[in-house]
Scaffold this motif. Sequence first.
Motif, short mmCIF file in Angstrom:
data_model
loop_
_atom_site.label_atom_id
_atom_site.label_comp_id
_atom_site.label_asym_id
_atom_site.label_seq_id
_atom_site.Cartn_x
_atom_site.Cartn_y
_atom_site.Cartn_z
N LEU A 1 0.85 -1.19 0.00
CA LEU A 1 0.00 0.00 0.00
C LEU A 1 0.88 1.24 0.00
O LEU A 1 2.05 1.19 0.41
CB LEU A 1 -0.91 -0.01 1.23
CG LEU A 1 -1.91 -1.16 1.30
CD1 LEU A 1 -2.48 -1.29 2.71
CD2 LEU A 1 -3.01 -0.96 0.27
N ASP A 2 0.36 2.37 -0.42
CA ASP A 2 1.12 3.62 -0.47
C ASP A 2 1.05 4.32 0.89
O ASP A 2 0.51 5.42 1.03
CB ASP A 2 0.60 4.52 -1.58
CG ASP A 2 1.60 5.59 -1.99
OD1 ASP A 2 2.69 5.66 -1.37
OD2 ASP A 2 1.28 6.36 -2.91
N ALA A 3 1.56 3.62 1.89
CA ALA A 3 1.56 4.09 3.28
C ALA A 3 2.70 3.40 4.01
O ALA A 3 3.28 2.44 3.50
CB ALA A 3 0.22 3.75 3.94
N GLU A 4 2.99 3.88 5.19
CA GLU A 4 4.00 3.22 6.03
C GLU A 4 3.37 2.14 6.91
O GLU A 4 3.96 1.09 7.13
CB GLU A 4 4.70 4.25 6.93
CG GLU A 4 5.54 5.24 6.16
CD GLU A 4 6.72 4.60 5.46
OE1 GLU A 4 7.37 3.71 6.06
OE2 GLU A 4 6.98 4.98 4.30
N TRP A 5 2.17 2.46 7.43
CA TRP A 5 1.52 1.57 8.39
C TRP A 5 0.05 1.41 8.09
O TRP A 5 -0.58 2.28 7.49
CB TRP A 5 1.63 2.13 9.82
CG TRP A 5 3.03 2.28 10.30
CD1 TRP A 5 3.85 1.30 10.80
CD2 TRP A 5 3.79 3.49 10.35
NE1 TRP A 5 5.06 1.84 11.14
CE2 TRP A 5 5.06 3.18 10.87
CE3 TRP A 5 3.52 4.80 9.99
CZ2 TRP A 5 6.05 4.12 11.05
CZ3 TRP A 5 4.50 5.75 10.16
CH2 TRP A 5 5.75 5.41 10.70
#
Length: 164
Positions: free
Chosen positions: A67-71
């Motif tokens: 996903l285009d996220a860290e968490w």
Amino acid sequence: MNFDVVRGDIAAQRADALVNAANTGLAMGSGVAGALRRGAGAGIDDEAVSKGPVDLGGVAVTDAYDLDAEWVIHAAAMPRGGSATAESIRDATANSLERADELGCTSLVLPALGCGIAGFDLREGARIIGEVIAEYEPASLTDVRLIGYDGDEVATIREATREN
């Protein structure tokens, strides 16, 4: 802190953290959890389950994988096999915001926790979520987005969150 209501697929959003509408067992089934699982790819469901169970209203954090996220913050707004309540939605929202701040996030996208499979009324759930966000004093968060999947859902969420 900037707050906005947006339309789209949560798995396609770009943010430091995305919030999963989870149950206390943290297994990623359908709805928001299914979309995030498909977007993240292999591993996220196993990691989430390994961190559970959590208390109702509690959260657990995993990597966001593809996903285009860290968490991904897994927020348990409903018990396994049960329904959400106003209190569980309020707690899951507050705990998601607090955990994002603890992680140093500046951006967060969350769904209408407890208002899908968990059966809580969308208008009332969105009002509660909006109220928690309006009352929250962030440490690092500057961009919080509440996401709806289609136009009708977004319109209901926007109307309900304006009441705060």
